[in-house]
Structure formats: C-alpha cells, structure tokens
Design a protein around this motif. Structure first.
Motif, PDB file in Angstrom:
ATOM      1  N   GLU A  29      12.770  -8.868   8.670  1.00 46.71           N
ATOM      2  CA  GLU A  29      11.653  -8.015   9.015  1.00 46.71           C
ATOM      3  C   GLU A  29      11.378  -6.771   7.818  1.00 46.71           C
ATOM      4  O   GLU A  29      10.191  -6.582   7.576  1.00 46.71           O
ATOM      5  N   LYS A  32       9.676  -8.320   5.057  1.00 43.24           N
ATOM      6  CA  LYS A  32       8.370  -8.318   4.994  1.00 43.24           C
ATOM      7  C   LYS A  32       7.524  -7.198   4.933  1.00 43.24           C
ATOM      8  O   LYS A  32       6.511  -7.194   4.442  1.00 43.24           O
ATOM      9  N   LYS A  33       7.857  -6.116   5.376  1.00 48.05           N
ATOM     10  CA  LYS A  33       7.444  -4.866   5.194  1.00 48.05           C
ATOM     11  C   LYS A  33       7.450  -4.483   3.766  1.00 48.05           C
ATOM     12  O   LYS A  33       6.421  -3.852   3.246  1.00 48.05           O
ATOM     13  N   GLU A  35       7.431  -6.271   1.342  1.00 46.61           N
ATOM     14  CA  GLU A  35       6.318  -7.350   0.329  1.00 46.61           C
ATOM     15  C   GLU A  35       4.967  -6.577   0.829  1.00 46.61           C
ATOM     16  O   GLU A  35       4.164  -6.770  -0.072  1.00 46.61           O
ATOM     17  N   ALA A  36       4.654  -6.430   2.048  1.00 44.29           N
ATOM     18  CA  ALA A  36       3.415  -5.962   2.436  1.00 44.29           C
ATOM     19  C   ALA A  36       3.299  -4.353   1.547  1.00 44.29           C
ATOM     20  O   ALA A  36       2.045  -4.343   0.919  1.00 44.29           O
ATOM     21  N   GLN A  37       4.073  -3.661   1.438  1.00 47.42           N
ATOM     22  CA  GLN A  37       3.886  -2.359   0.704  1.00 47.42           C
ATOM     23  C   GLN A  37       3.520  -2.918  -0.767  1.00 47.42           C
ATOM     24  O   GLN A  37       2.764  -2.073  -1.338  1.00 47.42           O
ATOM     25  N   ASN A  39       2.300  -5.484  -1.904  1.00 43.50           N
ATOM     26  CA  ASN A  39       0.843  -5.975  -2.029  1.00 43.50           C
ATOM     27  C   ASN A  39      -0.285  -4.835  -1.805  1.00 43.50           C
ATOM     28  O   ASN A  39      -1.249  -5.236  -2.301  1.00 43.50           O
ATOM     29  N   GLU A  40       0.141  -3.833  -1.106  1.00 43.36           N
ATOM     30  CA  GLU A  40      -0.952  -2.632  -0.771  1.00 43.36           C
ATOM     31  C   GLU A  40      -0.869  -1.717  -1.958  1.00 43.36           C
ATOM     32  O   GLU A  40      -1.804  -0.890  -2.006  1.00 43.36           O
ATOM     33  N   ASN A  41       0.195  -1.796  -2.884  1.00 39.49           N
ATOM     34  CA  ASN A  41       0.385  -0.848  -4.078  1.00 39.49           C
ATOM     35  C   ASN A  41      -0.510  -1.138  -5.127  1.00 39.49           C
ATOM     36  O   ASN A  41      -0.324  -2.050  -5.760  1.00 39.49           O
ATOM     37  N   ARG A  45       0.068  -3.986  -8.046  1.00 37.92           N
ATOM     38  CA  ARG A  45      -0.883  -4.961  -8.414  1.00 37.92           C
ATOM     39  C   ARG A  45      -1.342  -5.113  -9.948  1.00 37.92           C
ATOM     40  O   ARG A  45      -1.439  -6.047 -10.521  1.00 37.92           O
TER      41      ARG A  45
END
Length: 145
Positions: A29, A32-33, A35-37, A39-41, A45
């Motif tokens: 968990e 996943k969080k 990784e999401a952070q 992808n949102e940064n 990117r």
C-alpha cells in the motif's frame, strides 16, 4: 493415512491467494502511494523525460561511434539521476520498493525452506542435519542396487 497429492493447478491457485495477500500488505500500500506521488510530481516527470531523451541520444551516439559526445551525454544522464535520487518522494519510493522486494524474498525463502523441510520429514530424515531419510550409499534415483 496417505497425504493428498496436489497438482500444478492447485499450486498456481494457492500462489494466486498468496499474491493477493501480499498485494494487500501495508508495504505494498505504501509503495502504491509513493508511486502515485512520483507520477503526480511535475518536476520528477520532467527530469525523467529529460533523462529518457538523453538515453536515446546516447544510444544513437554509441551506434555512430561518437565516443566524446557519448561521454558528455552519459555525464548529463548521471547528473539527472543524482538529482532525481535527491528528491524526497523518490527516496520514499525506492525505500518502499526495497521493502516490497524484501517481503517477496522472505516469502520465497520461507516457501523454499519449508518445502525442503517437508521433504526431509516425509522421508524420515533429520531436519537439523538437512538430510533425508532415503539416503542409500552409492545409488542413483531409479537404480535398483
């Protein structure tokens, strides 16, 4: 009493259950969080996109035999990698990735060790010495001595 023999399909089904359990652990968990952070940064990117572009250039320079240009590009790639690795969210992601890998390794080793111990026990062997009870000197499987 005879033990039930399991098929490969039975094992695959049980491994899917274990995979589901692993996928629902706090370690996964957190991964996943993290990784999401990433992808949102936007900054991360952009740096990753720059690095991918430079890596493509490096492949071209290598193919063309342009050693000096290749070294310059590789230095830029290294600098960007270091910059990316300094970003806290990336560090958290890498730590969580290592924790998930450790968890998978632990499960894998536990299964392997327990299979070995089950084989030793089922043949009347000695788990502490790591020897099965079916050892017969100077024989090979399938031979009748």
């Amino acid at each position: 009493m005879t033990e039930k023999l399991y098929t490969k399909d039975d094992l695959i089904e049980k491994s899917k259950e274990i995979a589901h359990l692993i996928a629902n652990t706090p370690e996964v968990e957190f991964f996943k969080k993290a990784e999401a952070q990433i992808n949102e940064n936007q900054h991360v990117r952009e740096r990753i996109a720059s690095m991918k572009s430079l890596q493509k250039q490096a492949v071209n320079f290598q193919h063309l035999g342009k050693e000096k240009a290749l070294r310059l590009i590789e230095e830029k790639i290294t600098k960007i990698e270091e910059e990316i690795n300094e970003i806290p969210v990336v560090q958290q992601f890498k730590e969580s990735q290592a924790e998930v890998n450790s968890l998978l390794q632990l499960v894998s080793n536990t299964i392997a060790n327990n299979v070995t111990n089950e084989i030793i026990r089922s043949t009347g062997g000695d788990v502490l010495r790591g020897e099965t009870g079916s050892y017969v000197e100077n024989t090979t499987p399938g031979s009748c001595s």
